[in-house]
Design an enzyme around this catalytic site. Structure first.
Site, PDB file in Angstrom:
ATOM      1  N   SER A  82      15.641  64.676 -29.749  1.00 25.55           N
ATOM      2  CA  SER A  82      16.714  65.202 -28.908  1.00 25.55           C
ATOM      3  C   SER A  82      17.411  64.050 -28.175  1.00 25.55           C
ATOM      4  O   SER A  82      17.938  63.152 -28.812  1.00 25.55           O
ATOM      5  CB  SER A  82      16.150  66.261 -27.961  1.00 25.55           C
ATOM      6  OG  SER A  82      17.160  67.057 -27.403  1.00 25.55           O
ATOM      7  N   ASP A 219      17.522  75.610 -35.209  1.00 28.82           N
ATOM      8  CA  ASP A 219      17.761  74.899 -33.952  1.00 28.82           C
ATOM      9  C   ASP A 219      19.065  75.396 -33.322  1.00 28.82           C
ATOM     10  O   ASP A 219      20.122  75.350 -33.950  1.00 28.82           O
ATOM     11  CB  ASP A 219      17.850  73.396 -34.230  1.00 28.82           C
ATOM     12  CG  ASP A 219      17.759  72.540 -32.975  1.00 28.82           C
ATOM     13  OD1 ASP A 219      18.108  73.036 -31.886  1.00 28.82           O
ATOM     14  OD2 ASP A 219      17.353  71.374 -33.095  1.00 28.82           O
ATOM     15  N   HIS A 247      14.102  73.723 -32.218  1.00 28.22           N
ATOM     16  CA  HIS A 247      14.328  72.401 -31.631  1.00 28.22           C
ATOM     17  C   HIS A 247      13.039  71.628 -31.384  1.00 28.22           C
ATOM     18  O   HIS A 247      13.083  70.441 -31.086  1.00 28.22           O
ATOM     19  CB  HIS A 247      15.090  72.566 -30.313  1.00 28.22           C
ATOM     20  CG  HIS A 247      15.720  71.308 -29.810  1.00 28.22           C
ATOM     21  ND1 HIS A 247      16.697  70.617 -30.503  1.00 28.22           N
ATOM     22  CD2 HIS A 247      15.516  70.593 -28.663  1.00 28.22           C
ATOM     23  CE1 HIS A 247      17.065  69.556 -29.824  1.00 28.22           C
ATOM     24  NE2 HIS A 247      16.359  69.510 -28.704  1.00 28.22           N
TER      25      HIS A 247
END
Length: 268
Positions: A82, A219, A247
């Site tokens: 991320s 995601d 995610h």
């Protein structure tokens, strides 16, 4: 010098795990131990997160400089998840001598949707860069300023949204995140600004090292479609999609993800 907290597990090829926004290295604990059966795995806390001292400003330049100084091994594999993917891309651009290979996990070199190319040219709508809607991220930032605790909880819920075992995963995620004190509000605000403004597509396009991007097909924050665009910028990029993951594939699909990483590590 900023003190970066780190823990190392196992022996073998070195790999450094870099967490995402508002998180810390404890999020990796179980997955890191799994990887450590074959590799030497170092988990770090970003500056101002977990047990690492803050930097001011919390900017990509300051973060990359701190991480480069903190990790002794030259030419590690850096895995960023991320926001961490943005960080390791920036690190590879600023300190290429310290990066042997890259793994971008649920990461996007341009986190928000864009309608222009990495070199500034206007792109047609059909060629838009996949990402989170910029206005949605701005709204998220505004809500965070007004109610940080509630917004952080909603952010955690988004990471497992749509998964069959979302409730169990959310509980696991919350337990890990709240096991350490959260970053201060200014660090979190500046982290959101990095996600909103950073564009690392030119860095990705110029990479000369082995690189892998892994996406979750479900995601809700980083669309898997970004992988195709990334591969257009860097044809040598290895791309993998876990169709049923969101995610946080290291929580929801640890064995499948570990196998993908191992293939990449063994071939790099």
């Amino acid at each position: 010098m900023t003190t970066i907290f780190q823990q190392t597990f196992g022996q073998g090829k070195p790999i450094v795990l870099v967490h995402g926004w508002a998180m810390h290295s404890a999020i990796w604990q179980t997955f890191a131990e799994q990887l450590a059966e074959r590799y030497r795995v170092t988990c770090i806390d970003l500056p101002g997160h977990g047990l690492s001292r803050p930097v001011s400003p919390f900017s990509l330049k300051e973060i990359s400089t701190a991480l480069s100084a903190a990790i002794e091994d030259p030419q590690c594999c850096w895995l960023g998840w991320s926001l961490g993917a943005t960080v390791v891309l920036d690190l590879a651009g600023r300190f290429p001598e310290r990066v042997g290979s890259l793994i971008l996990l649920a990461g996007n070199p341009r986190f928000t949707r864009a309608y222009y190319s990495p070199i500034g040219e206007q792109a047609p709508a059909s060629g838009a860069w996949p990402g989170m809607d910029a206005q949605l991220l701005a709204t998220f930032s505004d809500r965070f300023a007004n109610n940080a605790q509630s917004t952080l909880f909603n952010f955690l819920a988004l990471q497992v949204h749509g998964l069959a075992d979302a409730r169990t995963l959310l509980k696991e995620l919350k337990t890990a995140v709240y096991s350490r004190e959260p970053p201060d509000l200014e660090t979190l605000r500046q982290g959101l600004r990095i996600l909103r403004e950073a564009d690392l597509r030119p860095v990705l396009a110029e990479l000369k090292i082995p690189a892998l991007a892994v996406f979750g097909g479900k995601d809700t924050l980083v669309p898997a479609d970004a992988g195709v665009k990334m591969q257009q910028l860097l044809p040598s990029l290895r791309l993998s999609v876990l169709d049923q993951a969101g995610h946080v594939p290291f929580l929801s699909h640890p064995s499948e993800l570990a196998a993908i990483i191992s293939r990449f590590m063994d071939q790099s």
